[in-house]
Design a protein around this motif. Structure first.
Motif, PDB file in Angstrom:
ATOM      1  N   GLN A  73      23.182 -36.907  13.589  1.00 51.17           N
ATOM      2  CA  GLN A  73      21.958 -35.730  12.559  1.00 51.17           C
ATOM      3  C   GLN A  73      21.594 -35.412  11.232  1.00 51.17           C
ATOM      4  O   GLN A  73      22.590 -34.843  10.560  1.00 51.17           O
ATOM      5  CB  GLN A  73      23.502 -35.245  13.355  1.00 51.17           C
ATOM      6  N   GLU A  74      21.132 -36.045  10.469  1.00 52.65           N
ATOM      7  CA  GLU A  74      20.768 -35.887   9.834  1.00 52.65           C
ATOM      8  C   GLU A  74      20.212 -35.064   8.778  1.00 52.65           C
ATOM      9  O   GLU A  74      19.607 -34.735   9.295  1.00 52.65           O
ATOM     10  CB  GLU A  74      19.972 -37.702   8.896  1.00 52.65           C
ATOM     11  N   ASP A  75      21.567 -35.435   8.170  1.00 56.15           N
ATOM     12  CA  ASP A  75      21.452 -33.451   7.515  1.00 56.15           C
ATOM     13  C   ASP A  75      21.962 -33.557   5.930  1.00 56.15           C
ATOM     14  O   ASP A  75      23.230 -33.638   5.839  1.00 56.15           O
ATOM     15  CB  ASP A  75      22.149 -32.372   8.200  1.00 56.15           C
ATOM     16  N   ALA A  76      21.153 -33.775   4.468  1.00 57.66           N
ATOM     17  CA  ALA A  76      21.541 -34.244   3.325  1.00 57.66           C
ATOM     18  C   ALA A  76      22.436 -32.760   2.571  1.00 57.66           C
ATOM     19  O   ALA A  76      24.016 -33.151   2.037  1.00 57.66           O
ATOM     20  CB  ALA A  76      20.647 -34.592   2.521  1.00 57.66           C
ATOM     21  N   ASN A  77      22.626 -31.765   3.354  1.00 54.17           N
ATOM     22  CA  ASN A  77      23.228 -31.029   2.431  1.00 54.17           C
ATOM     23  C   ASN A  77      24.325 -30.258   3.001  1.00 54.17           C
ATOM     24  O   ASN A  77      25.584 -30.487   2.367  1.00 54.17           O
ATOM     25  CB  ASN A  77      22.507 -28.702   2.916  1.00 54.17           C
ATOM     26  N   ILE A  78      24.596 -30.686   4.985  1.00 56.75           N
ATOM     27  CA  ILE A  78      25.748 -30.652   5.629  1.00 56.75           C
ATOM     28  C   ILE A  78      26.562 -32.271   4.616  1.00 56.75           C
ATOM     29  O   ILE A  78      27.749 -31.878   4.712  1.00 56.75           O
ATOM     30  CB  ILE A  78      25.886 -30.726   7.225  1.00 56.75           C
ATOM     31  N   TYR A  79      26.217 -32.729   4.331  1.00 54.75           N
ATOM     32  CA  TYR A  79      26.909 -34.654   4.610  1.00 54.75           C
ATOM     33  C   TYR A  79      27.252 -34.465   2.987  1.00 54.75           C
ATOM     34  O   TYR A  79      29.090 -33.963   2.225  1.00 54.75           O
ATOM     35  CB  TYR A  79      25.188 -35.193   3.865  1.00 54.75           C
ATOM     36  N   ARG A  80      26.473 -33.760   1.854  1.00 51.60           N
ATOM     37  CA  ARG A  80      27.498 -33.494   0.814  1.00 51.60           C
ATOM     38  C   ARG A  80      28.456 -32.288   0.721  1.00 51.60           C
ATOM     39  O   ARG A  80      29.867 -32.296  -0.035  1.00 51.60           O
ATOM     40  CB  ARG A  80      26.416 -32.507  -0.568  1.00 51.60           C
ATOM     41  N   LEU A  81      28.754 -31.495   2.074  1.00 52.71           N
ATOM     42  CA  LEU A  81      29.434 -30.465   1.891  1.00 52.71           C
ATOM     43  C   LEU A  81      30.999 -31.107   2.596  1.00 52.71           C
ATOM     44  O   LEU A  81      32.106 -30.444   1.601  1.00 52.71           O
ATOM     45  CB  LEU A  81      28.761 -28.921   2.899  1.00 52.71           C
TER      46      LEU A  81
END
Length: 199
Positions: A73-81
């Protein structure tokens, strides 16, 4: 043998010997609240350098991988969180909150899930690391990741659960994947087998 070496090394530490003496029927249960052997838990807070990036814990890396590039579930914002989460527990909570129900069902069957776990474990238990030395101290005991809710990576005291984290044999992602998805049953063989898989 590596197992004998582990026992000799352990013999130098009476406190460790006392803890091992409490192991039940050749099994050593561990989780993030376990005295001394909490280091085996993904919630153990130690800096790990993986793929050129520093992580606060193994749990941070594992949970963030679900949202990484080419993740389920690629998501750069959640990844960084998740990367910046203050604690391993917070990292897991964020992943659980934002991971879709569909992907939660798929995650344990996805090769990427095993790749992330295997990558992290190979770094954590690399030769000459503190975790590797602690692992040797367990000799021939079977490691059980004690959990009352995660019956995929863990197991309860009744034996319910697959305990894939406790078996921790990440010498290849293919082995981990086949072990679960293919239903392959392998008997735990103690220290020799354990160290071979980390070699």
């Amino acid at each position: 043998s590596p197992a004998c070496e582990g026992r000799r090394f352990t013999g130098q530490y009476p406190r460790t010997m006392a803890l091992l003496a409490n192991a039940v029927a050749g099994k050593l249960y561990f989780n993030s609240r376990t005295l001394y052997f909490d280091i085996f838990s993904n919630f153990y807070e130690e800096p790990l350098q993986i793929n050129g990036e520093f992580w606060k814990s193994g749990e941070h890396f594992y949970q963030a991988a679900k949202f990484a590039k080419n993740g389920l579930q690629e998501d750069a914002n959640i990844y960084r969180l998740i990367v910046e989460a203050e604690t391993p527990g917070t990292a897991k909570r964020l992943a659980d909150e934002y991971f879709s129900e569909e992907n939660k069902e798929r995650s344990h069957q996805a090769l990427r899930t095993f790749q992330a776990m295997a990558t992290m474990l190979n770094v954590k238990f690399a030769p000459d690391t503190f975790a590797r030395k602690r692992l040797m101290q367990t000799g021939d005991l079977e490691l059980i990741h004690l959990s009352g809710s995660d019956f995929f990576w863990g197991q309860n005291r009744k034996g319910d659960g697959k305990n894939l984290l406790g078996k921790r044999c990440p010498h290849s992602t293919v082995f981990l994947y086949q072990r679960m998805v293919g239903g392959e049953q392998r008997q735990h063989r103690g220290g020799n087998q354990r160290l071979k898989h980390f070699g």
